[in-house]
Design an enzyme around this catalytic site. Structure first.
Site, PDB file in Angstrom:
ATOM      1  N   LYS A 127      47.696   9.226  27.812  1.00 61.92           N
ATOM      2  CA  LYS A 127      46.622   9.431  28.536  1.00 61.92           C
ATOM      3  C   LYS A 127      45.298   8.936  27.999  1.00 61.92           C
ATOM      4  CE  LYS A 127      48.354  13.210  31.468  1.00 61.92           C
ATOM      5  NZ  LYS A 127      47.956  12.686  32.898  1.00 61.92           N
TER       6      LYS A 127
ATOM      7  N   THR B 212      46.030   8.300  32.787  1.00 60.39           N
ATOM      8  CA  THR B 212      44.842   8.113  33.635  1.00 60.39           C
ATOM      9  C   THR B 212      43.571   8.666  33.017  1.00 60.39           C
ATOM     10  OG1 THR B 212      45.974   7.914  35.910  1.00 60.39           O
ATOM     11  CG2 THR B 212      43.524   8.609  35.802  1.00 60.39           C
TER      12      THR B 212
ATOM     13  N   ASN C 132      54.796  18.354  37.112  1.00 64.33           N
ATOM     14  CA  ASN C 132      53.446  18.427  36.280  1.00 64.33           C
ATOM     15  C   ASN C 132      52.172  18.509  37.272  1.00 64.33           C
ATOM     16  OD1 ASN C 132      51.405  16.267  35.836  1.00 64.33           O
ATOM     17  ND2 ASN C 132      53.247  15.052  36.395  1.00 64.33           N
TER      18      ASN C 132
ATOM     19  N   GLY D 152      46.367  17.397  35.704  1.00 64.56           N
ATOM     20  CA  GLY D 152      45.128  17.256  36.310  1.00 64.56           C
ATOM     21  C   GLY D 152      44.247  16.163  35.568  1.00 64.56           C
ATOM     22  N   PHE D 153      44.830  15.088  34.981  1.00 65.25           N
ATOM     23  CA  PHE D 153      44.046  14.153  34.414  1.00 65.25           C
ATOM     24  C   PHE D 153      43.348  14.699  33.199  1.00 65.25           C
ATOM     25  CE2 PHE D 153      43.460  11.652  38.417  1.00 65.25           C
ATOM     26  CZ  PHE D 153      44.612  11.058  38.468  1.00 65.25           C
TER      27      PHE D 153
ATOM     28  N   ASN E 188      44.862   2.576  33.352  1.00 64.06           N
ATOM     29  CA  ASN E 188      44.916   3.242  34.584  1.00 64.06           C
ATOM     30  C   ASN E 188      43.925   4.171  34.760  1.00 64.06           C
ATOM     31  OD1 ASN E 188      45.991   5.665  36.426  1.00 64.06           O
ATOM     32  ND2 ASN E 188      47.666   4.680  36.539  1.00 64.06           N
TER      33      ASN E 188
ATOM     34  N   ASN F 125      44.250   4.741  40.334  1.00 67.85           N
ATOM     35  CA  ASN F 125      45.264   5.701  40.647  1.00 67.85           C
ATOM     36  C   ASN F 125      44.440   6.460  41.836  1.00 67.85           C
ATOM     37  OD1 ASN F 125      46.944   7.560  40.982  1.00 67.85           O
ATOM     38  ND2 ASN F 125      46.556   8.346  38.731  1.00 67.85           N
TER      39      ASN F 125
ATOM     40  N   SER G 174      47.612  10.530  42.334  1.00 66.65           N
ATOM     41  CA  SER G 174      47.988  11.860  42.023  1.00 66.65           C
ATOM     42  C   SER G 174      47.822  13.011  42.615  1.00 66.65           C
ATOM     43  CB  SER G 174      47.001  11.964  40.519  1.00 66.65           C
ATOM     44  OG  SER G 174      47.353  13.397  40.248  1.00 66.65           O
TER      45      SER G 174
ATOM     46  N   ASN H 255      47.401  15.927  41.862  1.00 69.59           N
ATOM     47  CA  ASN H 255      46.762  17.099  41.097  1.00 69.59           C
ATOM     48  C   ASN H 255      45.198  17.011  40.916  1.00 69.59           C
ATOM     49  OD1 ASN H 255      49.370  18.190  40.368  1.00 69.59           O
ATOM     50  ND2 ASN H 255      49.405  16.546  39.051  1.00 69.59           N
ATOM     51  N   THR H 256      44.634  16.051  41.599  1.00 72.24           N
ATOM     52  CA  THR H 256      43.180  16.033  41.803  1.00 72.24           C
ATOM     53  C   THR H 256      42.835  16.185  43.246  1.00 72.24           C
ATOM     54  OG1 THR H 256      42.907  14.736  39.970  1.00 72.24           O
ATOM     55  CG2 THR H 256      41.168  14.688  41.417  1.00 72.24           C
TER      56      THR H 256
ATOM     57  N   LYS I 240      48.045   2.176  42.748  1.00 72.94           N
ATOM     58  CA  LYS I 240      49.210   3.031  42.283  1.00 72.94           C
ATOM     59  C   LYS I 240      49.285   3.877  43.734  1.00 72.94           C
ATOM     60  CE  LYS I 240      51.685   5.691  39.257  1.00 72.94           C
ATOM     61  NZ  LYS I 240      51.884   6.154  37.879  1.00 72.94           N
TER      62      LYS I 240
ATOM     63  N   ASN J 168      54.115   7.025  42.493  1.00 76.99           N
ATOM     64  CA  ASN J 168      53.587   8.235  41.707  1.00 76.99           C
ATOM     65  C   ASN J 168      54.546   9.493  41.914  1.00 76.99           C
ATOM     66  OD1 ASN J 168      51.684   9.943  40.044  1.00 76.99           O
ATOM     67  ND2 ASN J 168      50.165   8.650  40.881  1.00 76.99           N
ATOM     68  N   THR J 169      54.097  10.540  41.490  1.00 81.09           N
ATOM     69  CA  THR J 169      55.342  11.679  41.715  1.00 81.09           C
ATOM     70  C   THR J 169      54.987  12.311  43.053  1.00 81.09           C
ATOM     71  OG1 THR J 169      53.307  13.266  40.822  1.00 81.09           O
ATOM     72  CG2 THR J 169      54.810  12.585  39.232  1.00 81.09           C
TER      73      THR J 169
ATOM     74  N   GLY K  87      61.069  11.908  38.104  1.00 80.80           N
ATOM     75  CA  GLY K  87      62.434  11.765  37.622  1.00 80.80           C
ATOM     76  C   GLY K  87      63.694  11.822  38.573  1.00 80.80           C
TER      77      GLY K  87
HETATM   78  C1  LIG Z   1      53.882  14.610  32.607  1.00 81.37           C
HETATM   79  C2  LIG Z   1      53.286  13.501  33.593  1.00 81.37           C
HETATM   80  C3  LIG Z   1      52.083  13.241  33.673  1.00 81.37           C
HETATM   81  C4  LIG Z   1      51.733  11.973  34.420  1.00 81.37           C
HETATM   82  N1  LIG Z   1      50.611  11.585  34.495  1.00 81.37           N
HETATM   83  C5  LIG Z   1      50.197  10.587  35.289  1.00 81.37           C
HETATM   84  C6  LIG Z   1      48.712   9.991  35.308  1.00 81.37           C
HETATM   85  O1  LIG Z   1      48.008  10.472  34.232  1.00 81.37           O
HETATM   86  N2  LIG Z   1      48.594   8.908  36.087  1.00 81.37           N
HETATM   87  C7  LIG Z   1      49.274   8.334  36.745  1.00 81.37           C
HETATM   88  O2  LIG Z   1      49.128   7.376  37.504  1.00 81.37           O
HETATM   89  N3  LIG Z   1      50.694   8.803  36.938  1.00 81.37           N
HETATM   90  C8  LIG Z   1      50.859   9.725  36.078  1.00 81.37           C
HETATM   91  N4  LIG Z   1      52.154  10.108  36.083  1.00 81.37           N
HETATM   92  C9  LIG Z   1      53.497   9.830  36.968  1.00 81.37           C
HETATM   93  C10 LIG Z   1      54.260   8.456  36.370  1.00 81.37           C
HETATM   94  O3  LIG Z   1      53.195   7.461  35.808  1.00 81.37           O
HETATM   95  C11 LIG Z   1      55.120   8.095  37.326  1.00 81.37           C
HETATM   96  O4  LIG Z   1      54.744   7.424  38.129  1.00 81.37           O
HETATM   97  C12 LIG Z   1      56.106   8.936  37.900  1.00 81.37           C
HETATM   98  O5  LIG Z   1      56.320  10.073  36.702  1.00 81.37           O
HETATM   99  C13 LIG Z   1      57.690   8.637  38.269  1.00 81.37           C
HETATM  100  O6  LIG Z   1      58.195   8.134  37.255  1.00 81.37           O
HETATM  101  P1  LIG Z   1      59.326   8.716  36.428  1.00 81.37           P
HETATM  102  O7  LIG Z   1      60.410   9.379  37.366  1.00 81.37           O
HETATM  103  O8  LIG Z   1      60.031   7.881  35.210  1.00 81.37           O
HETATM  104  O9  LIG Z   1      58.554   9.734  35.569  1.00 81.37           O
HETATM  105  C14 LIG Z   1      52.733  11.471  35.179  1.00 81.37           C
HETATM  106  C15 LIG Z   1      54.064  11.737  34.893  1.00 81.37           C
HETATM  107  C16 LIG Z   1      54.501  12.876  34.306  1.00 81.37           C
HETATM  108  C17 LIG Z   1      55.950  13.257  34.403  1.00 81.37           C
END
Ligand SMILES: Cc1cc2nc3c(=O)[nH]c(=O)nc-3n(C[C@H](O)[C@H](O)[C@H](O)COP(=O)(O)O)c2cc1C
Length: 362
Positions: free
Chosen positions: A69, A89, A114, A117-118, A146, A179, A182, A184-185, A225, A254-255, A274
Site C-alpha cells: 500500500k 491504494t 479485510n 480502510g486505505f 492505485n 479505485n 473498495s 471499506n470507505t 477498478k 475488487n473484493t 480469494g
Molecule cells: C488485505 C487486502 C487489502 C486490499 N487492499 C486493497 C487496496 O488498497 N486497493 C485495492 O484496489 N484493492 C485492495 N484489495 C483488493 C485486491 O487488490 C483484489 O482486488 C482482491 O483481493 C481480489 O483478488 P484476490 O482474490 O487475489 O485477493 C485488497 C485485498 C486484500 C485481501
C-alpha cells in the site's frame, strides 16, 4: 518448497501481524535491491511478453493493490516473478485506516476478509519514498499506482482528492488505477454510478493531459477498478462511461461484500477475497469484455491460486491478471509458478501467444 512449512507458523499469528513480519523481510530486500544500478530482469517468455498502452509487460502476472500500500518494496516484486506490480491504494491525505482487528483469514474457504480502510502514508509521503527508491534505477517491471479517496474528503469533493494524488504520483506510474470499488470507505462505491464516474473521469483525464504536457511525457493510461457486486447493466454502463470519458482500461474485480457459500461461520464487515470470489470475478470480466472488446484491456483479479485460474480469467477477457489472497495461501513464488504454467496451458490449446487466448470464452 519452504512455504508449506512456514505457513502454519504464520497462520498462528494474528493476520495483520503475519503480514507485517513478512513485509519486514521484503523491505530489507528492497534496501539492497534499490541500490542496484541495473534492475533485476523480470521472468519472461515470448508467449507471455506483451505491449499494452505502449507499456512492455514481461509477463502478465501482477501484484494486486493492497499488498504494498505504501510503495515500500517496488524492486522486490520482479524478484518474486511478477511481471508488474500495482502499489496503493494511496490517498491524498495520510490515514491510519480502521481500528484493528481488520484482517481475517478463512482457511477453510481459502479466503480473507479485510476492512483495512486505505491505511497509507498519503500521496506526498509515498511520492517522496518512490523518488528515493527509484533514484538509482526504477524496478525492471511496470509499476501501477492505485489511488483512492481520503476518508476525510466528502464524496462531492472526491475529484479534487484524486487529482491531488495524481499530481504527486504521476511521474512514478506506468499506469494509474482509479479505485472506486473498495467496500471499506463509506460511499466510495457510489462513484461507480454513471454520472459520478463520468464527472470524475473528466477531471482526471484533463489533469492527466496537463501533467503530461508539463512534464513532456505521454499521459498515463487511467484504469477503473470495479466491484464484483455490480449488476450486469451497471457493468455495461461503466464500460460505456469509461470509453466515452477517456479511460484506458478496467481492473476487475475488487473484493465482494457478499458472503455466499462460505463454510466459515464469520460475521465481520469488509471485503471478501480469494477462492469464493473466483467465479464471480471471472463472470464480471466476461461481461466487461463483451461490452468493451479490445477497446478497454482488462486486468483480471479475484481468487487466482493456480495457472488454471489465471488462464480462465484470460479466456474470459483479461489481458493481464493479478494476485493477492492466493499468495497468502500458496506462498511468495506463486506469481512465477502461474506465469510458467500459463505457457503450458497456452501451448496445450495451440496458441503461440497469450493475446490469442484473450476473450476466447467471452
Ligand atoms: C488485505 C487486502 C487489502 C486490499 N487492499 C486493497 C487496496 O488498497 N486497493 C485495492 O484496489 N484493492 C485492495 N484489495 C483488493 C485486491 O487488490 C483484489 O482486488 C482482491 O483481493 C481480489 O483478488 P484476490 O482474490 O487475489 O485477493 C485488497 C485485498 C486484500 C485481501
Amino acid at each position: 518448497m519452504l512455504y508449506p512449512a512456514v505457513r502454519p507458523l504464520l497462520f498462528r499469528l494474528e493476520a495483520e501481524r503475519a503480514h507485517r513480519l513478512v513485509f519486514g523481510a521484503l523491505v530489507a530486500c528492497e534496501q539492497l535491491l534499490a541500490r542496484r544500478t541495473r534492475p533485476l530482469r523480470a521472468w519472461t517468455h515470448p508467449a507471455l511478453a506483451q505491449e499494452l498502452w505502449s507499456i512492455s509487460f514481461p509477463n502478465p502476472v501482477g501484484l494486486a493493490a493492497g499488498f504494498d500500500k505504501d510503495a515500500r518494496a517496488p524492486h522486490v516484486w520482479p524478484l518474486l516473478g511478477f511481471g508488474f506490480a500495482e502499489l496503493g491504494t494511496i490517498t491524498a491525505v495520510a490515514q491510519p485506516g480502521n481500528a484493528p482487528p481488520r484482517l481475517f483469514r478463512l482457511p477453510r474457504d481459502a479466503a480473507l476478509i479485510n476492512r483495512l480502510g486505505f491505511n497509507n502514508a498519503g500521496a506526498a509521503a509515498v511520492a517522496a519514498r518512490l523518488a528515493h527508491l527509484f533514484h538509482t534505477a526504477p524496478p525492471g517491471i511496470p509499476i501501477g499506482i492505485n489511488i483512492g479517496k481520503s476518508r476525510v474528503t466528502p464524496l462531492d469533493q472526491a475529484a479534487g482528492d484524486y487529482v491531488s494524488s495524481l499530481r504527486h504520483l504521476f511521474s512514478f506510474a506506468a499506469y494509474v488505477v482509479i479505485n472506486v470499488s473498495s467496500p471499506n470507505t463509506p460511499g466510495l462505491r457510489d462513484l461507480q454510478a454513471e454520472d459520478q464516474l463520468a464527472a470524475l473521469l473528466d477531471v482526471l483525464t484533463t489533469e492527466n493531459a496537463a501533467l503530461a504536457q508539463a512534464q513532456q511525457r505521454p499521459p498515463r493510461p487511467l484504469l477503473i477498478k470495479v466491484a464484483p457486486d455490480l449488476a450486469d447493466d451497471a457493468l455495461a454502463a461503466v464500460v460505456q462511461v469509461a470509453r466515452k470519458n477517456g479511460a484506458a482500461g478496467l481492473v476487475a474485480t475488487n473484493t465482494t461484500i457478499r458472503r455466499d457459500g462460505l463454510s466459515t461461520p464469520i460475521d465481520e464487515a469488509g471485503g471478501l477475497s480469494g477462492a469464493p470470489l473466483r467465479a464471480r470475478a471471472t463472470a464480471v470480466i466476461r461481461t466487461l469484455h463483451r461490452h468493451a472488446g479490445a477497446a478497454l484491456p482488462i486486468i483480471g483479479v479475484g481468487g487466482i491460486f493456480t495457472a488454471h485460474d489465471a488462464y480462465a480469467k484470460i479466456r474470459a477477457g483479461a489481458s493481464l491478471v493479478q494476485i493477492y489472497t492466493g499468495m497468502i495461501y500458496e506462498g511468495p513464488l506463486l506469481a512465477r509458478r502461474i506465469a510458467a504454467g500459463l505457457v503450458d496451458l497456452l501451448r496445450a490449446d495451440g496458441f503461440t501467444h497469450l493475446r490469442q487466448a484473450v476473450g476466447r470464452d467471452a
